[in-house]
Structure formats: structure tokens, C-alpha cells
Design a protein around this motif. Structure first.
Motif, PDB file in Angstrom:
ATOM      1  N   CYS A 184       0.814  -1.217   0.000  1.00 58.37           N
ATOM      2  CA  CYS A 184       0.000   0.000   0.000  1.00 58.37           C
ATOM      3  C   CYS A 184       0.849   1.268   0.000  1.00 58.37           C
ATOM      4  CB  CYS A 184      -0.950   0.009   1.199  1.00 58.37           C
ATOM      5  SG  CYS A 184      -0.164   0.411   2.778  1.00 58.37           S
ATOM      6  N   THR A 235      -4.937   3.029  -1.737  1.00 56.51           N
ATOM      7  CA  THR A 235      -5.985   2.157  -1.221  1.00 56.51           C
ATOM      8  C   THR A 235      -5.953   0.842  -1.983  1.00 56.51           C
ATOM      9  OG1 THR A 235      -7.656   2.934  -2.785  1.00 56.51           O
ATOM     10  CG2 THR A 235      -7.423   4.176  -0.725  1.00 56.51           C
ATOM     11  N   ASN A 236      -6.617  -0.157  -1.433  1.00 56.15           N
ATOM     12  CA  ASN A 236      -6.626  -1.468  -2.092  1.00 56.15           C
ATOM     13  C   ASN A 236      -7.371  -1.438  -3.423  1.00 56.15           C
ATOM     14  OD1 ASN A 236      -5.237  -2.502   0.107  1.00 56.15           O
ATOM     15  ND2 ASN A 236      -7.098  -3.140   1.175  1.00 56.15           N
ATOM     16  N   GLU A 361      -0.201  -2.424   7.339  1.00 57.11           N
ATOM     17  CA  GLU A 361      -0.802  -1.824   6.149  1.00 57.11           C
ATOM     18  C   GLU A 361      -2.006  -0.958   6.507  1.00 57.11           C
ATOM     19  OE1 GLU A 361      -1.822  -3.068   1.607  1.00 57.11           O
ATOM     20  OE2 GLU A 361      -2.266  -4.552   3.144  1.00 57.11           O
TER      21      GLU A 361
END
Length: 418
Positions: A184, A235-236, A361
Motif C-alpha cells: 500500500c 488504497t486497495n 498496512e
């Protein structure tokens, strides 16, 4: 076996700490360090020492040398787009209860030198080369070097070759990326040839939208310098930006600098000067702030993973590298140089500990929000906690409540007197 023939891949903190400890355990050991760079890489960002690593540097007698080379950073200050202080988190002055700024803030190169310099005339170094492949045959490891094409036999191969370890990939029959998790945060590290902190000892932390972070840390060099970090926290869901950042790592420094300029051109605060300093720097380095969790730390015979190659962990990776080097050498000492049983014991100590650690993370994403309102909420929360000194209260109460920094459970090793 006091004259073990050992090859260490990588001359960083993990490799250096292990070599230092191993020569304490076995002064007659034959140690070779192979380094892909043309010389020892004595540059790098600020790192710190925590947990069991603090106890270890005291036992090894290197704490005074480390304190002598610390950056003298006094804490971290969050600032807004105008440079106005939002909150200040000061160093605690207590090595057993440290804040964001450690009592042992030291540049990576300086710490590596503390371990390597005293033993340089006792080890063989091979620069500008790396390991192409290896084969375990009987009680030896046959190593083929990438550039020289030489094939040499060793009793032990120590993989201290970093997050993208090729030796780890070969040992586990995967790719170097297979066991890297998180991703991340991507960080550019460099030295700015001017004092952007006006002689201050507080690091400055500035957030812009879209997860962009400008982080400036003091450098004690009398000529006046600043250590700069540009951090991209994604962000994911932001797959495209992560792909761009990963591609820049693969393509090298030129591509990474161009991408940083593209992403940070309108970030505000001192960013234009920081970008100029980045372009003029001679030690630029771009990397993923990733976590490595290898399922095994040894081959079952004579190859072992050390430091980031086996268990990279943002925030405490340097400490784990020191701990790992100490434990590996200590187990070889405990077992009279019996390599296979020593590697197994090392794994039994280190693997459960690193697997119990959080990846960090979620924390990175929380403290570095993507939007202006998220940044303002974060600032308000931090200012409230620090303003009421709740952070100090929590630190004092934690031991009484049973919460304390977890240390590695390891034996007392019978180190020979110097």
C-alpha cells in the motif's frame, strides 16, 4: 566446527550483523560477503532500533558507536499546507518505551558501517556480483556467481539479499514477488543538499490528498542537509496507481523520479523544493514498503533466509535484521557449528515471532488519509490525544495493564569473552 566456510549474499544490516556476531562466536570462520553494488552502500534513509535489538546492541558492545552516529532527531511534527504545526510527537528519551522517533535513529549506511567496519579485514568481499544459482550437494552448497561464472563450495549460504530475494525464490521454487504482501506504500528516499528544516531537530510530516506524503528528517551533517521521503499510500482499490508505482521500481530511478514529479507536482507546502532536491540527489532510492512472510526460513540443509529476505516488516525491519543475525550466529555457537540443526533452531525462534507481528498496512492507510476531510479528522484526533498527553498516560499505564513491547524469546548464548 570453528572454521565454517560461509557465503553471505548482501552487505546490508542483516548480513553485517550476522558476520559481526559470527566472528564473535567463531573467530576463525571463513566469511565471504557478495554484494551486487560496486562498493558498500553506506547511504540510505533513517532507520531505528527497537525491542530485543536494543538488548542485543548493548550485549554486543556496539551501543556507544550507534549513539555516536544517531541523527539527533527529537521527534516528529505534523504540519499543514502552510507549514503550521498541527501536533508534535516527541521522542521519549527511554529506550524501553519509544515513540515514532526512536532513541536510536540512525542512517542505514551508518548502522551498516558499525557492524561491517570492525570486521572488514577479517572477511572476503566480492563487489559488483551476485548469486546466479546454487545447488545443495551433500554437506556443501555449490554457488555459481552471476558475473564471474565461478563455482565455489560453502558450508552455509545466508540469503540477506533483501525484499526481492532471488535466493528465497530459488529455495521456495517461486518468484521473488511471491511472498511480498501489502504494497500500500511506495517510498522515494534521497538526500537534499540544503537544510530545509532551518537547523531544527524535529522531522516534518505533511499530507496532501490522494495519499501523498512529504516527510523531511534532520541530517546532522554540518554542511546542512535534509533527508527527504516522498511516500505514496494507495488504497486497495487503486490498482492502476499501484501498477504505475511497481513499474517504476522495475524500470529504475529515472522512471521513479519522473513518476514522483507527476504525482506530487501540485501537492503543496515545500514540495517544489523537495522535488528539485530529489533531482539533484546522488543517493535516490525507490522501494515498496512491503511485508515479506516466507513460509520457511531455511532449506532443511544449508541455505537460510535472513532479515528482509525472510521477514521484511515496515517499522521494525532493521530491528528484526539485527535480532535474526544475532540468533543465527548464537544457534551456530550453541550447536558447535552443526549447520542443519542450527538453522532449524533459528527458524523455530524467528518464524513464530515474525508471524505474530501485524503487517502495518491498515495503520499506514489510516494515518495517511486520501481526502482533505480525512486529513483534517486525523489531525484533530492526533492533536487531541497529544494535547491531553493521553499518549504519555497510555505508555505509563501499559506495563501495569499487561501491555508491553513483545520481545523475542531466545536463549542466553555463551558468547566467548573478547
Amino acid at each position: 566446527m570453528s572454521n565454517l566456510n560461509i557465503l553471505i549474499a548482501g552487505s546490508g544490516i542483516a548480513g553485517g550483523a550476522f558476520a559481526f556476531c559470527m566472528l564473535r562466536a567463531y573467530p576463525d570462520a571463513n566469511i565471504t560477503i557478495v554484494e551486487r553494488d560496486p562498493s558498500l552502500r553506506l547511504t540510505g534513509a533513517s532507520v531505528d532500533i527497537r525491542s530485543s535489538a536494543v538488548d542485543i546492541i548493548k550485549r554486543l558492545g556496539v551501543e556507544p558507536a550507534i549513539r555516536k552516529h544517531t541523527t539527533n532527531e527529537k521527534g516528529v511534527q505534523l504540519v499543514d499546507e502552510n507549514g503550521k504545526a498541527v501536533a508534535t510527537l516527541e521522542a521519549t528519551g527511554d529506550s524501553d518505551s519509544q515513540s515514532f522517533t526512536s532513541e536510536y535513529e540512525i542512517f542505514r549506511g551508518a548502522l551498516a558501517q558499525v557492524f561491517i567496519e570492525p570486521i572488514m579485514n577479517r572477511v572476503t568481499t566480492i563487489f559488483d556480483d551476485s548469486i546466479d544459482r546454487y545447488e545443495e550437494r551433500g554437506d556443501k552448497v555449490l554457488v555459481t556467481f552471476a558475473k564471474s561464472k565461478e563455482v565455489k563450495a560453502y558450508d552455509l549460504l545466508v540469503a540477506a539479499d533483501g525484499v526481492r530475494s532471488k535466493i528465497r525464490a530459488a529455495m521456495l521454487n517461486t518468484t521473488p514477488e511471491e511472498h511480498i504482501h501489502g504494497g500500500c506504500a511506495h517510498v522515494a528516499y534521497f538526500t537534499i543538499q540544503k537544510d530545509m528544516l532551518d537547523g531544527g531537530r524535529l522531522a516534518k510530516w505533511y499530507n496532501a490528498t490522494n495519499g501523498r506524503v512529504v516527510f523531511l528528517r534532520p541530517d546532522p551533517d554540518p554542511a546542512g542537509r535534509t533527508r527527504g521521503n516522498l511516500v505514496m499510500v494507495t488504497t486497495n482499490k487503486d490498482v492502476e496507481t499501484r501498477k504505475k508505482l511497481d513499474k517504476a521500481i522495475r524500470e529504475g530511478n529515472k522512471s521513479a523520479m519522473t513518476l514522483m514529479e507527476e504525482l506530487f507536482h501540485d501537492a503543496g507546502w515545500l514540495t517544489p523544493e523537495v522535488l528539485d532536491g530529489m533531482r539533484e540527489s546522488d543517493d535516490f532510492y525507490f522501494s515498496i514498503f512491503g511485508v515479506v512472510r516466507a513460509p520457511r526460513l531455511q532449506s532443511g540443509r544449508r541455505v537460510v533466509l535472513l532479515g528482509d529476505a525472510g521477514y521484511a516488516t515496515p517499522g521494525i525491519g532493521t530491528s528484526l535484521a539485527i535480532i535474526g543475525g544475532y540468533v543465527l550466529a548464537g544457534e551456530l555457537l550453541n550447536r558447535a557449528g552443526d549447520v542443519e540443526s542450527s538453522l532449524k533452531a533459528y527458524e523455530e525462534i524467528m518464524l513464530p515471532h515474525v508471524n505474530s507481528l501485524p503487517s502495518g498496512e491498515g495503520f499506514m492507510q489510516w494515518v495517511n488519509p486520501q481526502t482533505w476531510w480525512g486529513i483534517r479528522i486525523r489531525n484533530a484526533v492526533v492533536a487531541f490525544v497529544l494535547g491531553l498527553k493521553l499518549d504519555k498516560l497510555a505508555k505509563k499505564a501499559a506495563p501495569a495493564l499487561g501491555f508491553k513491547e513483545e520481545k523475542v524469546a531466545m536463549p542466553e548464548y555463551p558468547w566467548p569473552a573478547e
